[in-house]
Design an enzyme around this catalytic site. Structure first.
Site, PDB file in Angstrom:
ATOM      1  N   GLY A 219      62.388  54.959  72.458  1.00 16.26           N
ATOM      2  CA  GLY A 219      62.637  54.177  71.249  1.00 16.26           C
ATOM      3  C   GLY A 219      62.073  54.751  69.965  1.00 16.26           C
TER       4      GLY A 219
ATOM      5  NE  ARG B 116      81.329  52.393  81.998  1.00 17.07           N
ATOM      6  CZ  ARG B 116      80.228  53.144  82.147  1.00 17.07           C
ATOM      7  NH1 ARG B 116      79.209  52.994  81.342  1.00 17.07           N
ATOM      8  NH2 ARG B 116      80.162  54.044  83.096  1.00 17.07           N
TER       9      ARG B 116
ATOM     10  CG  MET C  74      69.628  56.987  78.459  1.00 18.01           C
ATOM     11  SD  MET C  74      69.975  58.423  77.426  1.00 18.01           S
ATOM     12  CE  MET C  74      70.183  59.650  78.694  1.00 18.01           C
TER      13      MET C  74
ATOM     14  CG  ASN D 162      74.986  58.294  70.011  1.00 20.78           C
ATOM     15  OD1 ASN D 162      73.904  57.787  70.330  1.00 20.78           O
ATOM     16  ND2 ASN D 162      75.452  59.385  70.606  1.00 20.78           N
TER      17      ASN D 162
ATOM     18  CG  HIS E 253      74.522  64.431  70.976  1.00 19.36           C
ATOM     19  ND1 HIS E 253      74.397  63.959  72.264  1.00 19.36           N
ATOM     20  CD2 HIS E 253      74.713  65.768  71.070  1.00 19.36           C
ATOM     21  CE1 HIS E 253      74.508  64.973  73.103  1.00 19.36           C
ATOM     22  NE2 HIS E 253      74.709  66.078  72.415  1.00 19.36           N
TER      23      HIS E 253
ATOM     24  CG  ASP F  27      77.739  62.841  73.155  1.00 15.45           C
ATOM     25  OD1 ASP F  27      77.287  61.745  72.773  1.00 15.45           O
ATOM     26  OD2 ASP F  27      77.255  63.479  74.110  1.00 15.45           O
TER      27      ASP F  27
ATOM     28  CD  GLU G 105      58.231  67.024  64.068  1.00 14.87           C
ATOM     29  OE1 GLU G 105      57.106  66.943  64.554  1.00 14.87           O
ATOM     30  OE2 GLU G 105      58.602  67.982  63.345  1.00 14.87           O
TER      31      GLU G 105
END
Ligand code: GRF
Length: 199
Positions: free
Chosen positions: A11, A64, A89, A106, A108, A144, A171
């Site tokens: 997180g 799902r 995930m 999202n 990635h 993705d 970072e």
């Protein structure tokens, strides 16, 4: 704008977003809820420490679609308008994505479309690229794949390991995700095909 954040683990991106909402770097936004499919996700505790409502919604043997329907219902109940995936995930079902059209993003840890899927930093390191990075993108029905909002290049150094590289990318992820969300919540953009244009 009410944000919902989905996590599965540490997180750190969620926390970076929470701090940016708190200090006004992401203006006009509030985090309505943080949801994890993993009840043990450390990020849930971090969100609680920030006073943010959290929910653990494990899949528990459901399909799902059934699992996603519960998550969508909890998000909608709280008036969430925008969903940020931050280390979540699981792949989202079509119904989830259609419930939030162009409202799910999202982050990635690679320069998409290179190194999709799991362990993208290690994939890039093992491949021997000299530059990799991170990408914030809209979520569509392919992994993705959705339209790219922002990317940051990160150099692979001679003495890097997959771990030091991942750390440096992370970072940059924190900064990039905040910048991207601040732009999106500012509502000054349009999506034309695969292109996200800011004005
Ligand atoms: C990040 O590297 C993110 O890009 C990827 O999963 C990781 C999550 O880390 N999708 P954290 O849970 O935000 O610390």
């Amino acid at each position: 704008m009410k944000l919902g954040i989905l996590i599965s683990g540490r997180g750190s991106n969620m926390l970076a977003i929470a701090e940016a909402v708190e200090n006004g770097t992401i203006p006009n936004a509030e985090i309505a809820v943080v949801i994890s499919d993993k009840p043990s996700a450390h990020g849930l505790l971090k969100a609680q420490e920030k006073g943010i409502e959290t929910l653990a919604i494990p899949r528990n043997g459901r399909t799902r679609e059934e699992h996603d329907a519960e998550i969508v219902s909890e998000l909608k109940k709280r008036g969430v308008e925008f969903v940020c995936l931050a280390g979540y995930m699981r792949l989202l079902s079509k119904d989830f994505i259609r419930s939030f059209p162009n409202q799910i993003i999202n982050i990635h840890p690679s320069l998409l479309p290179a190194f999709k899927g799991l362990d993208a930093q290690k994939q890039a390191f093992d491949y021997g690229v000299k530059f990799t990075g991170c990408t914030v993108h809209f979520v569509d029905e392919e992994l993705d794949h959705g339209a790219i909002i922002a990317q940051k290049v990160v150099e692979v150094k001679e003495d890097d390991t997959a771990e030091t590289l991942s750390h440096r990318i992370l970072e940059h992820e924190h900064k990039l995700y905040i910048e991207a969300i601040a732009k999106i919540t500012g509502n000054n953009y349009e999506i034309v095909g695969r292109k996200v244009r800011f004005f």
